[in-house]
Design a protein around this motif. Structure first.
Motif, PDB file in Angstrom:
ATOM      1  N   GLN A 167      -9.058   3.436   2.403  1.00  0.00           N
ATOM      2  CA  GLN A 167      -8.951   1.621   1.836  1.00  0.00           C
ATOM      3  C   GLN A 167      -8.361   0.938   1.821  1.00  0.00           C
ATOM      4  O   GLN A 167      -8.760  -0.641   0.908  1.00  0.00           O
ATOM      5  CB  GLN A 167      -7.402   2.623   0.690  1.00  0.00           C
ATOM      6  N   ILE A 168      -8.149   0.332   3.176  1.00  0.00           N
ATOM      7  CA  ILE A 168      -7.266  -0.795   3.556  1.00  0.00           C
ATOM      8  C   ILE A 168      -8.388  -1.535   3.722  1.00  0.00           C
ATOM      9  O   ILE A 168      -9.093  -2.165   2.970  1.00  0.00           O
ATOM     10  CB  ILE A 168      -7.201  -0.395   4.787  1.00  0.00           C
ATOM     11  N   LEU A 220       3.882  -0.961   3.732  1.00  0.00           N
ATOM     12  CA  LEU A 220       3.348   0.147   3.764  1.00  0.00           C
ATOM     13  C   LEU A 220       4.158   1.119   3.908  1.00  0.00           C
ATOM     14  O   LEU A 220       5.351   1.128   3.648  1.00  0.00           O
ATOM     15  CB  LEU A 220       3.155   0.550   5.382  1.00  0.00           C
ATOM     16  N   VAL A 224      -2.867   5.753  -3.676  1.00  0.00           N
ATOM     17  CA  VAL A 224      -4.315   6.423  -2.948  1.00  0.00           C
ATOM     18  C   VAL A 224      -4.522   7.068  -3.001  1.00  0.00           C
ATOM     19  O   VAL A 224      -5.295   7.810  -3.446  1.00  0.00           O
ATOM     20  CB  VAL A 224      -4.029   6.245  -1.132  1.00  0.00           C
ATOM     21  N   TYR A 256      -6.751  -7.550  -0.154  1.00  0.00           N
ATOM     22  CA  TYR A 256      -5.576  -8.180   0.772  1.00  0.00           C
ATOM     23  C   TYR A 256      -6.027  -8.326   1.812  1.00  0.00           C
ATOM     24  O   TYR A 256      -7.548  -8.770   2.676  1.00  0.00           O
ATOM     25  CB  TYR A 256      -5.751  -6.120   1.444  1.00  0.00           C
ATOM     26  N   TRP A 303     -10.017  -2.423   0.515  1.00  0.00           N
ATOM     27  CA  TRP A 303      -9.082  -3.744   0.018  1.00  0.00           C
ATOM     28  C   TRP A 303      -9.487  -4.996   0.506  1.00  0.00           C
ATOM     29  O   TRP A 303      -9.495  -6.178   0.530  1.00  0.00           O
ATOM     30  CB  TRP A 303      -7.607  -3.591   0.601  1.00  0.00           C
ATOM     31  N   CYS A 321       0.571   5.064   0.108  1.00  0.00           N
ATOM     32  CA  CYS A 321      -0.258   6.303   0.183  1.00  0.00           C
ATOM     33  C   CYS A 321      -0.382   7.047  -0.841  1.00  0.00           C
ATOM     34  O   CYS A 321      -1.308   7.506  -1.230  1.00  0.00           O
ATOM     35  CB  CYS A 321      -0.025   6.469   1.738  1.00  0.00           C
ATOM     36  N   CYS A 348       0.978  -1.000  -0.125  1.00  0.00           N
ATOM     37  CA  CYS A 348      -0.365  -0.263  -0.135  1.00  0.00           C
ATOM     38  C   CYS A 348       1.115   0.930   0.101  1.00  0.00           C
ATOM     39  O   CYS A 348       1.803   1.400   0.547  1.00  0.00           O
ATOM     40  CB  CYS A 348      -1.210  -0.019   1.066  1.00  0.00           C
ATOM     41  N   TRP A 364      -6.812   6.409   4.273  1.00  0.00           N
ATOM     42  CA  TRP A 364      -5.903   5.350   3.969  1.00  0.00           C
ATOM     43  C   TRP A 364      -7.035   4.351   5.153  1.00  0.00           C
ATOM     44  O   TRP A 364      -6.617   2.921   4.337  1.00  0.00           O
ATOM     45  CB  TRP A 364      -4.466   5.749   5.187  1.00  0.00           C
TER      46      TRP A 364
END
Ligand code: AMP
Length: 209
Positions: free
Chosen positions: A79-80, A98, A43, A89, A83, A40, A38, A76
Motif C-alpha cells: 500500500q505504501i 503511522l 488498509v 505520499y 501511494w 493500518c 497511514c 502495508w
C-alpha cells in the motif's frame, strides 16, 4: 519501486489502546501539508472481503486478534509503494504518521528496514471502561463489527496490553506521553506541540514543494 521509497521514511508513530483516538488524531494530521497518515486498520478494512487476504483479516479482527506479521507487513508495504507510485505520499517531503502499525516488537524490527522513527506519540487512556465506551460508539457510527461485542472489545484491549504496549519500552527515549482522556481538540493541540519540536519537522517545513 521509486528511488525515494528505498530510503528510510521519516515517521512519527501513534501508539495507544483501541479507542484511545489514534485514528481521530492521525486523520486530522493527514490533512495538513507535509504529513501523510497511514492507518493500518483502514488498509485492512479497504480489502475486498471476498479475497483470501480480506478473509484472513475478517478471521483475525473479528476475534480481536492481530493479523499475522508477515501478512500485515506485506500488505502495508504494498500500500505504501502504491501511494508513492501514485504521488499521494511523497516520502522526501512528507512525514509519515503511522497509526496501528507496528503493533508488536517483531513488526517494529521488520519496519526498521523502511522507517526512521523520529517520535512516538503514546495516547494514554488507563480507563478500560472509557475505551470500551468509545469503541461501542464507533461500532454504531462506523459499522465496525470488531468493536461491537463486549467480548471482542475486552480481547482487543488485552491484545494491546500484551503485544503492543511493550513497544513503549522498545522506543524508550522517543516517546511522548499524551493524555487521551482530554477533549479531542486538546489532545490534537498536545500532539501538534510535540511534532513541531522535532528537528525532522523543522527540516521538512523548510522545503517548498
Ligand atoms: P485498528 O483499526 O487499528 O484497531 O485495527 C483493526 C484490526 O485490524 C485489528 O484488531 C487487527 O486485527 C488488524 N490490524 C490492524 N493493524 C494491524 C497490525 N499492525 N498488525 C496486525 N493486525 C493489525
Amino acid at each position: 519501486m521509486s528511488g525515494d521509497s528505498r530510503k528510510l521514511h521519516p515517521s512519527v508513530l501513534i501508539i495507544g489502546a483501541p479507542g484511545a483516538g489514534k485514528g481521530t488524531q492521525g486523520k486530522v494530521l493527514g490533512t495538513v501539508p507535509r504529513f501523510f497518515h497511514c492507518a493500518c486498520g483502514d488498509v485492512f478494512r479497504s480489502l475486498d472481503t471476498r479475497t483470501e487476504l480480506g478473509q484472513q483479516f475478517v478471521e483475525f479482527s473479528s476475534k480481536g486478534e492481530l493479523v499475522p506479521d508477515e501478512i500485515t507487513i506485506g500488505l502495508w508495504k504494498a500500500q505504501i509503494d502504491n501511494w508513492i507510485e501514485t504521488y499521494h505520499y511523497k516520502p522526501d517531503i512528507d512525514i509519515l504518521i503511522l497509526d496501528g502499525i507496528p503493533r508488536n516488537e517483531h513488526q517494529a524490527k521488520i519496519l526498521e528496514d523502511y522507517l526512521e522513527v523520529h517520535q512516538v506519540i503514546h495516547l494514554t487512556c488507563p480507563d478500560r471502561e472509557e475505551l470500551a465506551r468509545r469503541m461501542r460508539k464507533r461500532a454504531l457510527k462506523d459499522n465496525r463489527y470488531d468493536d461491537a461485542s463486549d467480548e471482542v472489545i475486552a480481547h482487543r484491549i488485552d491484545t494491546y496490553v500484551e503485544e503492543t504496549r511493550p513497544l513503549i519500552d522498545h522506543y524508550e527515549g522517543k516517546v511522548s506521553e499524551i493524555d487521551a482522556t482530554k477533549q479531542p481538540v486538546e489532545v490534537l493541540a498536545d500532539v501538534i506541540a510535540e511534532i513541531v519540536k522535532l528537528d525532522v519537522y523543522r527540516e521538512m517545513a523548510k522545503v517548498v514543494a
